[in-house]
Design a protein around this motif. Structure first.
Motif, PDB file in Angstrom:
ATOM      1  N   PRO A 104       0.865  -1.267   0.205  1.00 36.25           N
ATOM      2  CA  PRO A 104      -0.005  -0.097   0.414  1.00 36.25           C
ATOM      3  C   PRO A 104       0.803   1.563  -0.049  1.00 36.25           C
ATOM      4  N   VAL A 105       1.844   1.105   0.699  1.00 42.54           N
ATOM      5  CA  VAL A 105       2.846   2.391   1.178  1.00 42.54           C
ATOM      6  C   VAL A 105       3.570   2.448  -0.129  1.00 42.54           C
ATOM      7  N   MET A 106       3.911   1.835  -1.151  1.00 44.17           N
ATOM      8  CA  MET A 106       4.442   1.865  -2.589  1.00 44.17           C
ATOM      9  C   MET A 106       3.680   1.936  -3.701  1.00 44.17           C
ATOM     10  N   MET A 107       2.474   1.724  -4.091  1.00 39.79           N
ATOM     11  CA  MET A 107       1.652   2.347  -4.627  1.00 39.79           C
ATOM     12  C   MET A 107       1.073   4.060  -3.958  1.00 39.79           C
ATOM     13  N   LEU A 108       0.795   3.925  -2.820  1.00 42.45           N
ATOM     14  CA  LEU A 108       0.863   5.672  -2.768  1.00 42.45           C
ATOM     15  C   LEU A 108       1.625   6.845  -2.382  1.00 42.45           C
ATOM     16  N   PHE A 109       2.748   5.495  -2.400  1.00 37.35           N
ATOM     17  CA  PHE A 109       4.248   7.216  -3.507  1.00 37.35           C
ATOM     18  C   PHE A 109       3.957   6.936  -5.306  1.00 37.35           C
ATOM     19  N   SER A 110       3.635   5.767  -5.520  1.00 37.73           N
ATOM     20  CA  SER A 110       3.601   5.997  -7.049  1.00 37.73           C
ATOM     21  C   SER A 110       2.302   6.691  -7.703  1.00 37.73           C
ATOM     22  N   VAL A 111       0.889   7.198  -6.726  1.00 32.47           N
ATOM     23  CA  VAL A 111       0.479   7.198  -7.099  1.00 32.47           C
ATOM     24  C   VAL A 111       0.679   8.942  -7.011  1.00 32.47           C
ATOM     25  N   VAL A 112       1.129   9.382  -5.583  1.00 32.42           N
ATOM     26  CA  VAL A 112       1.838  10.615  -5.305  1.00 32.42           C
ATOM     27  C   VAL A 112       2.393  11.419  -6.164  1.00 32.42           C
ATOM     28  N   LEU A 113       3.693  10.492  -6.977  1.00 31.63           N
ATOM     29  CA  LEU A 113       4.530  11.415  -7.527  1.00 31.63           C
ATOM     30  C   LEU A 113       3.818  11.415  -9.222  1.00 31.63           C
ATOM     31  N   TYR A 114       2.979  10.170  -9.420  1.00 29.60           N
ATOM     32  CA  TYR A 114       2.139  10.745 -11.150  1.00 29.60           C
ATOM     33  C   TYR A 114       1.264  12.230 -10.499  1.00 29.60           C
ATOM     34  N   TYR A 115       1.019  12.217  -9.531  1.00 30.96           N
ATOM     35  CA  TYR A 115      -0.245  12.829  -9.417  1.00 30.96           C
ATOM     36  C   TYR A 115       0.974  15.043  -9.012  1.00 30.96           C
ATOM     37  N   PHE A 116       1.920  14.944  -8.700  1.00 27.82           N
ATOM     38  CA  PHE A 116       2.390  15.926  -8.396  1.00 27.82           C
ATOM     39  C   PHE A 116       3.929  16.178 -10.229  1.00 27.82           C
ATOM     40  N   LEU A 117       3.824  15.452 -10.699  1.00 25.02           N
ATOM     41  CA  LEU A 117       3.808  15.760 -11.589  1.00 25.02           C
ATOM     42  C   LEU A 117       2.748  15.801 -12.824  1.00 25.02           C
ATOM     43  N   TRP A 118       1.841  14.753 -12.876  1.00 28.68           N
ATOM     44  CA  TRP A 118       0.601  15.484 -13.647  1.00 28.68           C
ATOM     45  C   TRP A 118       0.444  17.118 -13.515  1.00 28.68           C
ATOM     46  N   LEU A 135       8.777   9.483   3.928  1.00 29.89           N
ATOM     47  CA  LEU A 135       9.741   8.489   4.158  1.00 29.89           C
ATOM     48  C   LEU A 135      10.029   8.313   5.807  1.00 29.89           C
ATOM     49  N   ILE A 136       9.846   9.351   6.016  1.00 28.33           N
ATOM     50  CA  ILE A 136      10.519   9.269   7.764  1.00 28.33           C
ATOM     51  C   ILE A 136       9.225   8.476   8.243  1.00 28.33           C
ATOM     52  N   VAL A 137       8.157   9.026   8.267  1.00 32.15           N
ATOM     53  CA  VAL A 137       6.738   8.886   8.698  1.00 32.15           C
ATOM     54  C   VAL A 137       6.861   7.046   8.420  1.00 32.15           C
ATOM     55  N   PHE A 138       7.192   6.967   6.965  1.00 33.98           N
ATOM     56  CA  PHE A 138       7.342   5.357   6.336  1.00 33.98           C
ATOM     57  C   PHE A 138       8.108   4.736   7.738  1.00 33.98           C
ATOM     58  N   LEU A 139       8.818   5.251   7.950  1.00 32.69           N
ATOM     59  CA  LEU A 139      10.341   4.040   8.136  1.00 32.69           C
ATOM     60  C   LEU A 139      10.085   4.099  10.028  1.00 32.69           C
ATOM     61  N   VAL A 140       9.396   4.770  10.765  1.00 32.21           N
ATOM     62  CA  VAL A 140       8.812   4.867  11.844  1.00 32.21           C
ATOM     63  C   VAL A 140       7.962   4.127  12.239  1.00 32.21           C
ATOM     64  N   VAL A 141       6.830   3.388  11.701  1.00 34.76           N
ATOM     65  CA  VAL A 141       6.150   2.755  10.993  1.00 34.76           C
ATOM     66  C   VAL A 141       6.721   1.031  11.305  1.00 34.76           C
ATOM     67  N   SER A 145       7.123  -2.049  13.492  1.00 33.22           N
ATOM     68  CA  SER A 145       6.205  -3.062  13.228  1.00 33.22           C
ATOM     69  C   SER A 145       7.113  -4.052  13.668  1.00 33.22           C
ATOM     70  N   ALA A 146       8.690  -3.374  13.063  1.00 36.61           N
ATOM     71  CA  ALA A 146       9.248  -4.575  12.652  1.00 36.61           C
ATOM     72  C   ALA A 146       9.823  -5.766  14.840  1.00 36.61           C
ATOM     73  N   LYS A 147       9.809  -5.002  15.658  1.00 34.53           N
ATOM     74  CA  LYS A 147      10.068  -5.124  17.015  1.00 34.53           C
ATOM     75  C   LYS A 147       9.526  -5.857  17.273  1.00 34.53           C
ATOM     76  N   ASN A 148       8.319  -6.167  16.657  1.00 41.04           N
ATOM     77  CA  ASN A 148       7.150  -7.233  17.209  1.00 41.04           C
ATOM     78  C   ASN A 148       7.491  -8.525  16.468  1.00 41.04           C
ATOM     79  N   THR A 149       8.595  -8.584  15.632  1.00 39.70           N
ATOM     80  CA  THR A 149       8.926  -9.907  14.745  1.00 39.70           C
ATOM     81  C   THR A 149       9.771 -10.027  15.230  1.00 39.70           C
ATOM     82  N   ASN A 150      10.364 -10.758  14.749  1.00 45.93           N
ATOM     83  CA  ASN A 150      11.743 -12.440  14.885  1.00 45.93           C
ATOM     84  C   ASN A 150      12.630 -11.670  13.085  1.00 45.93           C
TER      85      ASN A 150
END
Length: 311
Positions: A104-118, A135-141, A145-150
């Motif tokens: 979902p994040v990759m798709m969101l960034f891709s669509v946002v990039l298209y909108y900004f250019l268009w 990107l900073i928000v994504f990395l924090v999340v 989330s990774a702290k809860n997994t091995n």
């Protein structure tokens, strides 16, 4: 001579990226940063360095088409070429994080990039800041989330024992190789495009994009052949997110990136959006949570069709 510049430039980028990753990871261990955080942040930034340097150099040299299509082409190559070939060699297991967060994040960034250019035909400083803050928000999340997994990205623990002098030398070599490699690649690509009568955008979305994806491709193939854990789908999705948010984000913060070739908006970016979306049904159909050889073949054939259509 222009082709020689391109080849030498690509080789320098490959070596420069390798040295930069090595020095960054070793330094992170010295600073007692956890292995998980190193894999998610330090390595991701370091492996995006070749794309960043090429896009920044291209924008400064007055070749915005190379700056934009370097990222668009690299994102297409990561999915169609790297992921496709790796899945053909060995099936890739897909975790549930794929549809909960990464895709979902990759798709969101891709669509946002298209909108900004268009929207206005230029990627501005404010839009670059939005991408980078995203990107900073994504990395924090992601880290929370990774702290809860091995699960954690594979990082070479041998680098923990590296000496400071070695880290300094690797950093120096990596920085120099990336700087001169990006300069040679942009100059050579522009000259080569003029000589064979195609646009800078075509050269950047094919030759340059494939070149900057070589490290990911070689690492994936070696891991698959050895029967080791191949590069994960999450890692490649992360690379695509970093390419849009950090490479184009930081480049546009330094200098606005205008769309100078209409093919970027009318054709190229739709291929990127198409490949980005295509992973979702492939992961679930017909067998869930696996990219097998057949699915890899579909991606790879799609990439070959894309390259053929460009020329």
């Amino acid at each position: 001579m222009s082709l020689a510049y391109v080849i030498v430039g690509l080789l320098l980028l490959v070596f420069g990226g390798e040295f930069l990753v090595r020095s960054s990871v070793a330094l992170s261990f010295k600073l007692n940063i956890s292995k998980m955080v190193i894999g998610m942040t330090v390595v991701s930034f370091a492996t995006s360095a070749p794309e960043l340097l090429v896009s920044l150099q291209a924008a400064i040299d007055g070749s915005p088409a190379i700056a934009i299509n370097n990222v668009i082409g690299s994102n297409i190559a990561n999915i169609g070429l790297v992921l496709g070939v790796t899945a053909i060699i060995a099936p890739i297991a897909v975790s549930k994080d794929f549809y909960k967060l990464n895709w979902p994040v990759m798709m969101l960034f891709s669509v946002v990039l298209y909108y900004f250019l268009w929207n206005d035909g230029v990627l501005t400083r404010n839009e670059g800041m939005i991408l980078f803050l995203g990107l900073i928000v994504f990395l924090v999340v992601l880290i929370k989330s990774a702290k809860n997994t091995n699960d954690s990205d594979e990082v070479d623990e041998k680098l923990a024992g590296a000496k400071y002098i070695n880290i300094f030398i690797w950093l120096l070599l990596g920085g120099a190789a990336l700087y001169y490699g990006s300069d040679l690649l942009v100059v050579g690509a522009k000259d080569f495009a003029q000589k064979i009568g195609v646009s800078e955008g075509v050269i950047s979305i094919t030759m340059i994009a494939i070149g900057t994806s070589v490290p990911e491709l070689s690492a994936s193939i070696i891991a698959a052949v050895r029967g080791e854990k191949a590069i994960s789908l999450g890692n490649l999705i992360g690379s695509n997110i970093f390419n849009i948010s950090s490479v184009l984000g930081l480049t546009s913060i330094i200098k606005d990136i205008p769309v100078t070739e209409q093919q970027i908006l009318n054709y190229d970016i739709f291929w990127m959006l198409g490949f980005t979306f295509a992973i979702l049904p492939l992961v679930f159909l017909p067998k869930k949570y696996e990219l097998n050889r057949l699915k890899g073949l579909v991606l790879f054939i799609g990439y070959l069709i894309f390259i053929y259509s460009i020329f």
